[in-house]
Scaffold this motif. Structure first.
Motif, PDB file in Angstrom:
ATOM      1  N   LYS A   1       0.869  -1.181   0.000  1.00 39.29           N
ATOM      2  CA  LYS A   1       0.000   0.000   0.000  1.00 39.29           C
ATOM      3  C   LYS A   1       0.902   1.227   0.000  1.00 39.29           C
ATOM      4  O   LYS A   1       1.951   1.218   0.638  1.00 39.29           O
TER       5      LYS A   1
ATOM      6  N   GLU B   1      -3.415   5.163   4.000  1.00 38.07           N
ATOM      7  CA  GLU B   1      -2.801   4.183   3.112  1.00 38.07           C
ATOM      8  C   GLU B   1      -3.722   3.983   1.925  1.00 38.07           C
ATOM      9  O   GLU B   1      -4.945   4.047   2.068  1.00 38.07           O
ATOM     10  N   THR B   2      -3.141   3.712   0.771  1.00 38.87           N
ATOM     11  CA  THR B   2      -3.947   3.389  -0.399  1.00 38.87           C
ATOM     12  C   THR B   2      -4.430   1.947  -0.275  1.00 38.87           C
ATOM     13  O   THR B   2      -4.039   1.229   0.644  1.00 38.87           O
ATOM     14  N   GLU B   3      -5.239   1.515  -1.217  1.00 35.39           N
ATOM     15  CA  GLU B   3      -5.685   0.116  -1.210  1.00 35.39           C
ATOM     16  C   GLU B   3      -4.487  -0.795  -1.458  1.00 35.39           C
ATOM     17  O   GLU B   3      -3.523  -0.400  -2.103  1.00 35.39           O
ATOM     18  N   GLU B   4      -4.586  -2.003  -0.958  1.00 35.40           N
ATOM     19  CA  GLU B   4      -3.490  -2.956  -1.130  1.00 35.40           C
ATOM     20  C   GLU B   4      -3.482  -3.488  -2.564  1.00 35.40           C
ATOM     21  O   GLU B   4      -4.525  -3.788  -3.135  1.00 35.40           O
TER      22      GLU B   4
END
Length: 139
Positions: A119, A134-137
């Motif tokens: 992420k 956090e961005t998407e995984e």
């Protein structure tokens, strides 16, 4: 009548291109061959005010975290720190962690994590605010 249809068609095409075109990748100073965004942009907010954008990129055989501080927030905050990194699944702390003072944008250091689930990570610390996302995984 033909001119009105043509103008409407042009407007519709312009709108469609705005929403379906490829995302413009920011310029990574450490990866001259270019980077590609991975996943959706996430936003750091304070209430309903957007403070910054956080993204994850891949390029030059590495993953990169990225943060961009929005002009309106920056204009009213003279002193702050920004952080960017790549969060690897199962790791306690972000990899490639980078920090800057009073800058508008920041790239993490490149991480050799393309074969892992990651992420993008970004945060801001100021006297009146502290937080991050956090961005998407992506695997």
């Amino acid at each position: 009548m033909l001119k009105k249809i043509s103008a409407a068609a042009l407007a519709a095409a312009a709108i469609a291109m705005t929403f379906t075109g490829a995302a413009h990748a920011e310029t990574n100073p450490s990866c001259s061959s270019g980077v590609t965004q991975m996943g959706a942009t996430k936003y750091i907010k304070s209430g309903s005010t957007t403070i910054a954008s956080v993204k994850q990129f891949k390029g030059c055989g590495k993953n990169w975290g990225y943060i961009y501080v929005w002009d309106a927030w920056r204009a009213s905050h003279r002193t702050y720190s920004i952080f960017a990194g790549v969060q690897v699944r199962g790791a306690e702390f972000p990899s490639g962690y980078n920090r800057a003072e009073n800058k508008q944008e920041l790239w993490s250091y490149g991480t050799d994590t393309l074969t892992k689930c990651t992420k993008g990570y970004g945060s801001i610390q100021a006297a009146s605010y502290g937080g991050g996302v956090e961005t998407e995984e992506r695997c």
